[in-house]
Design a protein around this motif. Structure first.
Motif, PDB file in Angstrom:
ATOM      1  N   ARG A 175      39.556 -61.906  60.663  1.00  0.00           N
ATOM      2  CA  ARG A 175      40.908 -61.604  60.831  1.00  0.00           C
ATOM      3  C   ARG A 175      41.284 -60.890  60.410  1.00  0.00           C
ATOM      4  N   ALA A 176      42.193 -60.347  60.801  1.00  0.00           N
ATOM      5  CA  ALA A 176      41.679 -58.378  60.570  1.00  0.00           C
ATOM      6  C   ALA A 176      43.002 -59.062  59.463  1.00  0.00           C
ATOM      7  N   ASP A 177      42.700 -59.290  58.217  1.00  0.00           N
ATOM      8  CA  ASP A 177      43.674 -59.539  56.756  1.00  0.00           C
ATOM      9  C   ASP A 177      43.438 -58.715  55.752  1.00  0.00           C
ATOM     10  N   VAL A 178      42.744 -57.158  56.068  1.00  0.00           N
ATOM     11  CA  VAL A 178      42.347 -56.256  55.368  1.00  0.00           C
ATOM     12  C   VAL A 178      42.941 -55.180  55.195  1.00  0.00           C
ATOM     13  N   GLU A 189      40.029 -64.447  51.393  1.00  0.00           N
ATOM     14  CA  GLU A 189      39.417 -65.809  51.365  1.00  0.00           C
ATOM     15  C   GLU A 189      38.100 -65.485  52.665  1.00  0.00           C
ATOM     16  N   ARG A 190      38.602 -65.447  53.000  1.00  0.00           N
ATOM     17  CA  ARG A 190      37.517 -65.584  54.542  1.00  0.00           C
ATOM     18  C   ARG A 190      35.660 -64.599  53.965  1.00  0.00           C
ATOM     19  N   LEU A 191      35.349 -65.431  54.805  1.00  0.00           N
ATOM     20  CA  LEU A 191      33.538 -64.409  54.040  1.00  0.00           C
ATOM     21  C   LEU A 191      33.808 -62.605  54.612  1.00  0.00           C
ATOM     22  N   PHE A 192      34.290 -62.826  55.514  1.00  0.00           N
ATOM     23  CA  PHE A 192      34.462 -61.289  55.237  1.00  0.00           C
ATOM     24  C   PHE A 192      35.964 -60.880  56.211  1.00  0.00           C
ATOM     25  N   GLY A 193      36.272 -59.964  56.122  1.00  0.00           N
ATOM     26  CA  GLY A 193      38.010 -59.336  56.080  1.00  0.00           C
ATOM     27  C   GLY A 193      37.529 -57.931  57.539  1.00  0.00           C
ATOM     28  N   LEU A 194      38.439 -57.967  58.440  1.00  0.00           N
ATOM     29  CA  LEU A 194      38.467 -57.006  59.587  1.00  0.00           C
ATOM     30  C   LEU A 194      39.525 -56.345  59.335  1.00  0.00           C
ATOM     31  N   TRP A 195      39.358 -54.930  59.311  1.00  0.00           N
ATOM     32  CA  TRP A 195      40.302 -53.996  59.214  1.00  0.00           C
ATOM     33  C   TRP A 195      39.324 -52.474  60.635  1.00  0.00           C
ATOM     34  N   ILE A 468      55.318 -73.050  68.895  1.00  0.00           N
ATOM     35  CA  ILE A 468      55.790 -74.285  69.501  1.00  0.00           C
ATOM     36  C   ILE A 468      56.450 -74.605  68.826  1.00  0.00           C
ATOM     37  N   ARG A 469      57.369 -75.009  69.259  1.00  0.00           N
ATOM     38  CA  ARG A 469      58.291 -75.931  68.474  1.00  0.00           C
ATOM     39  C   ARG A 469      57.928 -77.236  67.467  1.00  0.00           C
ATOM     40  N   GLY A 470      58.231 -77.463  66.887  1.00  0.00           N
ATOM     41  CA  GLY A 470      57.266 -78.211  66.016  1.00  0.00           C
ATOM     42  C   GLY A 470      56.071 -78.413  65.884  1.00  0.00           C
ATOM     43  N   ASP A 471      55.383 -77.534  65.462  1.00  0.00           N
ATOM     44  CA  ASP A 471      53.892 -77.219  65.510  1.00  0.00           C
ATOM     45  C   ASP A 471      54.254 -76.237  64.299  1.00  0.00           C
ATOM     46  N   ALA A 472      54.169 -76.347  63.118  1.00  0.00           N
ATOM     47  CA  ALA A 472      54.124 -75.240  62.449  1.00  0.00           C
ATOM     48  C   ALA A 472      52.804 -74.843  61.746  1.00  0.00           C
ATOM     49  N   TYR A 473      51.966 -75.808  61.593  1.00  0.00           N
ATOM     50  CA  TYR A 473      50.474 -75.164  61.418  1.00  0.00           C
ATOM     51  C   TYR A 473      49.579 -74.289  62.912  1.00  0.00           C
ATOM     52  N   GLY A 474      50.232 -74.727  63.595  1.00  0.00           N
ATOM     53  CA  GLY A 474      49.460 -74.054  65.610  1.00  0.00           C
ATOM     54  C   GLY A 474      50.448 -72.717  65.236  1.00  0.00           C
ATOM     55  N   ASN A 475      51.637 -72.892  64.759  1.00  0.00           N
ATOM     56  CA  ASN A 475      51.496 -71.531  65.414  1.00  0.00           C
ATOM     57  C   ASN A 475      51.367 -70.867  63.897  1.00  0.00           C
ATOM     58  N   ALA A 476      50.641 -70.480  62.582  1.00  0.00           N
ATOM     59  CA  ALA A 476      49.859 -70.063  61.505  1.00  0.00           C
ATOM     60  C   ALA A 476      49.088 -69.271  62.338  1.00  0.00           C
ATOM     61  N   GLN A 477      48.578 -70.537  62.651  1.00  0.00           N
ATOM     62  CA  GLN A 477      46.937 -70.404  63.749  1.00  0.00           C
ATOM     63  C   GLN A 477      47.450 -69.629  64.740  1.00  0.00           C
ATOM     64  N   ARG A 478      47.986 -69.686  65.147  1.00  0.00           N
ATOM     65  CA  ARG A 478      47.942 -68.617  67.042  1.00  0.00           C
ATOM     66  C   ARG A 478      48.414 -67.391  66.560  1.00  0.00           C
ATOM     67  N   ALA A 479      49.263 -67.275  65.382  1.00  0.00           N
ATOM     68  CA  ALA A 479      50.085 -66.334  64.917  1.00  0.00           C
ATOM     69  C   ALA A 479      48.756 -64.943  64.875  1.00  0.00           C
ATOM     70  N   GLU A 480      47.988 -65.971  63.449  1.00  0.00           N
ATOM     71  CA  GLU A 480      47.168 -65.385  63.011  1.00  0.00           C
ATOM     72  C   GLU A 480      45.405 -64.237  63.941  1.00  0.00           C
ATOM     73  N   LEU A 481      45.815 -65.572  65.007  1.00  0.00           N
ATOM     74  CA  LEU A 481      44.958 -65.174  66.085  1.00  0.00           C
ATOM     75  C   LEU A 481      45.541 -63.778  67.566  1.00  0.00           C
ATOM     76  N   GLU A 483      47.504 -61.300  65.594  1.00  0.00           N
ATOM     77  CA  GLU A 483      47.129 -60.259  65.317  1.00  0.00           C
ATOM     78  C   GLU A 483      45.555 -59.785  65.446  1.00  0.00           C
ATOM     79  N   TYR A 484      45.244 -60.532  65.351  1.00  0.00           N
ATOM     80  CA  TYR A 484      44.062 -60.207  65.470  1.00  0.00           C
ATOM     81  C   TYR A 484      43.302 -59.496  66.372  1.00  0.00           C
ATOM     82  N   ARG A 485      43.922 -60.357  67.608  1.00  0.00           N
ATOM     83  CA  ARG A 485      43.296 -59.798  69.037  1.00  0.00           C
ATOM     84  C   ARG A 485      43.454 -58.279  69.596  1.00  0.00           C
TER      85      ARG A 485
END
Length: 711
Positions: A175-178, A189-195, A468-481, A483-485
């Motif tokens: 993910r683009a987290d650095v 905390e991922r093995l590598f970060g992408l900048w 998606i309302r009611g999908d807290a975990y999925g929303n977080a995963q989709r938001a990270e993805l 931003e990465y894309r």
């Protein structure tokens, strides 16, 4: 981040000067313990709105005037505040930044919970904001789901059988987290970060940079340090890994935890230190696709890059090249079972804040309590605001500035920034040790600075993010993805010279070296940093010092390596560069002498860039304030001279109280000196000495030849 346009409008300065005219005193101010407010202004003086703090914008009640400024300047400026202030139970420290951030969070919550958002059209930004926050706050639905949202990722991890499988799954988690330069965020905390950022050698195009990662704890020292506190933390970490895996449904968790700690310790041995990571000339290593396999064998790079969406990239920045090689070697050498355990734990750990209470609480018990000493988890709405701002930052920011940032504030800060830039240019002209050739390059760079205040000129598009309302975990995963894309989409395209690297509701500021841009989000432009109605001396000492800090980042030990176009290029003569390094080393040595704990000092080299920016930035802000007076004397207010108010404004910027674990973490991992030491930048400012009658023999006194002057 405090990592960065001629003079205040004559009319506004004249109004303030007139308003203060009848409080001006010709005699010296009273001694600290006996200071009395000045006489009130005559009825004929034009009124001005009252600032948030005191009568002139500074919290006089927070001072401890029993302290001598020349011995304990931080305590003199902030001691009463520190004595009466408790760190909230849900925080590891309390700073001026944190106080403003709490205010911004409350405002942001009101924006997010506006009933109009919930009724907005499906797919609109307002509706996405509402649905994201509501999903995070729906604890009943989250509890009902338990750990089930993790199942698809855990199933993929459990299916790993080969190095190719492992490399593919590791690539899919990238993910683009650095951000190595703009936000100085080195940790993932991922093995590598992408900048994804400008090519350091040619800022007309983007380059993907890989950075070291893979550690759950903040730094390699937590794994390799021999001090008892590190030994204890490693034992707590093992217990935490076992608990998280148990809650996720795994068996044999103690053995798995042993393997995870052993693998992370091996990763830690490969890591660069913070000092090494900050060395941009060393970090600017470029590898081709073929170099990845040749220089970093062990990883199946074809599988990794394919899964990461980077298969068509011909060149990569290897920011910590030996660490990347070392980690890749571990991918090829460590047992697949150890990697499965490691990846399962990291998947659970990442997801925990969006999952059941048991997982979220265990996540906090280690990451908040054990690592930072924070007694209590933040209220859920605060975590929800942070998560929503993280996912839909500029969509929230657009609404934030509409409600909480005035055109008048934007105009005044822009004017102050112009002043600081002008003052910095004049300081370059006056440098007696620098040759004309280097000065010309420095002035050229300064002329290329772009200043952005409050909010971006162009807002980010979130139409591609599914909430998606009611999908807290999925929303977080989709938001990270998402931003990465978004970052991947920049590769191969033109460089966006107006990109913001912070949201408007962020309490911070930054300098982007490859863009020569400085950014001041709306949320930091609040008291005590800035008050539209405050005395100019306080504003210049506070937000002016921040502006000067960010400008000076363009000329610190890192920024000075970038030219007027943002390219990594040496524009110094050899003799000037040698002088510069001598002076900056003197500052590093000064800060290395600060003893934080009996067993821990500051690392002056690690915090050097930020301290250069403080020293040079505060000096430029002082000159800019003097310039803004247009030759008029500064009034004495409440018994304080203008110079005193200027430096007290700076010191109040850096009010701070730490819990011990958090202060130790900041010293070990941070590139900023803790606030109490940033306040002591004044020791290197000549006007501070007469302002506070600081004499030889006092603890903070530096002789003129000992004071560091760089720009």
């Amino acid at each position: 981040m405090i990592r960065r346009f001629n003079v205040l409008a004559a009319a506004s300065v004249a109004a303030l000067a007139t308003a203060c005219a009848n409080t001006t005193q010709t005699e010296a101010p009273a001694r600290w313990a006996d200071a009395r407010p000045a006489e009130p202004a005559a009825p004929s003086a034009p009124a001005r709105p009252k600032p948030q703090y005191g009568t002139f914008g500074f919290d006089v009640s927070g001072m401890d005037r029993s302290m001598a400024p020349g011995d304990e300047f931080f305590q003199f400026a902030n001691g009463a505040w520190a004595q009466r202030t408790e760190i909230p139970a849900d925080r590891s420290n309390l700073t001026s930044f944190g106080v403003i951030a709490e205010r911004a969070a409350e405002r942001t919550r009101a924006i997010i919970e506006d009933p109009g958002n919930a009724n907005a059209p499906a797919g609109s930004e307002a509706r996405k904001i509402s649905d994201y926050f509501a999903s995070f706050m729906d604890e009943a639905a989250i509890e009902q789901a338990g750990a089930a949202p993790l199942k698809p990722e855990l199933d993929r991890i459990n299916a790993i059988r080969s190095r190719r499988d492992l490399s593919r799954e590791l690539g899919a988690t990238l993910r683009a987290d650095v951000d190595a330069l703009n936000a100085t965020d080195f940790y993932t905390e991922r093995l590598f970060g992408l900048w994804v950022a400008e090519d350091l050698n040619d800022t007309s195009k983007y380059r993907p940079y890989l950075m070291q990662g893979g550690l759950s704890m903040p730094d390699r020292e937590y794994y390799l340090g021999s001090a008892q506190r590190y030994v204890d933390l490693r034992n707590k970490f093992k217990q935490h890994v076992a608990s998280m895996l148990r809650l996720a449904g795994y068996s044999d968790v103690d053995a798995r935890a042993e393997r995870v700690l052993a693998l992370e310790t091996a990763i830690a041995r490969t890591h660069w230190t913070v000092d090494q990571t900050s060395d941009v000339s060393k970090a600017n290593t470029v590898w081709t696709r073929a170099d990845l396999a040749r220089r970093a064998p062990g990883m199946d790079w074809e599988a990794f890059l394919q899964a990461a969406g980077l298969a068509d990239q011909p060149r990569f920045g290897a920011w910590q090249d030996t660490a990347i090689a070392g980690i890749s070697k571990l991918v090829g050498a460590q047992p697949v079972q150890a990697w499965r355990d490691y990846m399962a734990f990291h998947a659970v750990e990442r997801g925990a804040p969006f999952l059941s209470k048991a997982l979220a609480d265990e996540h906090f018990a280690f990451n908040g309590q054990a690592l930072s000493g924070t007694p209590q988890q933040r209220e859920r709405w605060k975590r929800g605001v942070d998560a929503t701002s993280g996912a839909l930052g500029e969509a929230v920011g657009k609404l934030y500035v509409q409600r909480h940032f005035s055109p008048e504030a934007k105009a005044q800060v822009e004017e102050m920034a112009r002043n600081v830039l002008t003052a910095f240019g004049q300081r370059i002209d006056r440098i007696d040790w620098m040759t004309p050739a280097t000065k010309a390059e420095a002035k050229k760079k300064l002329a290329n600075f772009r200043v952005y205040v409050g909010y971006p000129n162009r807002w980010r598009d979130y139409s591609g993010l599914a909430v998606i309302r009611g999908d807290a975990y999925g929303n977080a995963q989709r938001a990270e993805l998402f931003e990465y894309r978004r970052n991947l989409a920049n590769l191969g395209g033109p460089v966006d010279r107006e990109e913001w690297f912070m949201t408007p509701q962020t309490v911070n500021a930054l300098f982007a070296p490859s863009q020569n841009s400085i950014i001041f989000p709306a949320a930091i432009l609040e008291p005590p940093f800035f008050d539209l109605n405050a005395d100019p001396a306080v504003n210049y000492g506070a937000i002016g010092g921040v502006i000067g800090h960010e400008v000076s980042h363009g000329f610190d030990d890192l920024g000075a390596q970038f030219d007027a176009n943002g390219n990594l290029r040496n524009w110094w003569t050899a003799q000037d560069l040698a002088q510069f390094k001598t002076r900056t080393q003197k500052l590093a040595d000064q800060y290395s002498a600060y003893q934080v704990f009996p067993d821990l000092k500051l690392n002056g080299s690690q915090v050097l860039g930020e301290n250069i920016a403080d020293v040079a930035g505060l000096a430029a802000a002082y000159d800019a304030w003097k310039m803004s007076l247009n030759g008029r004397p500064a009034p004495v207010l409440d018994g304080f001279t203008g110079d005193q108010r200027f430096y007290l404004g700076w010191a109040q910027n850096y009010r701070v109280k730490f819990r011990e674990a958090a202060l130790r973490r900041a010293v070990v991992t941070g590139v900023h000196s803790p606030g109490m030491y940033r306040a002591l930048t004044v020791r290197n400012q000549d006007p501070w000495y007469p302002a506070f009658e600081v004499k030889p023999g006092q603890k903070l006194y530096l002789s003129p030849e000992e004071r560091v002057r760089i720009w």
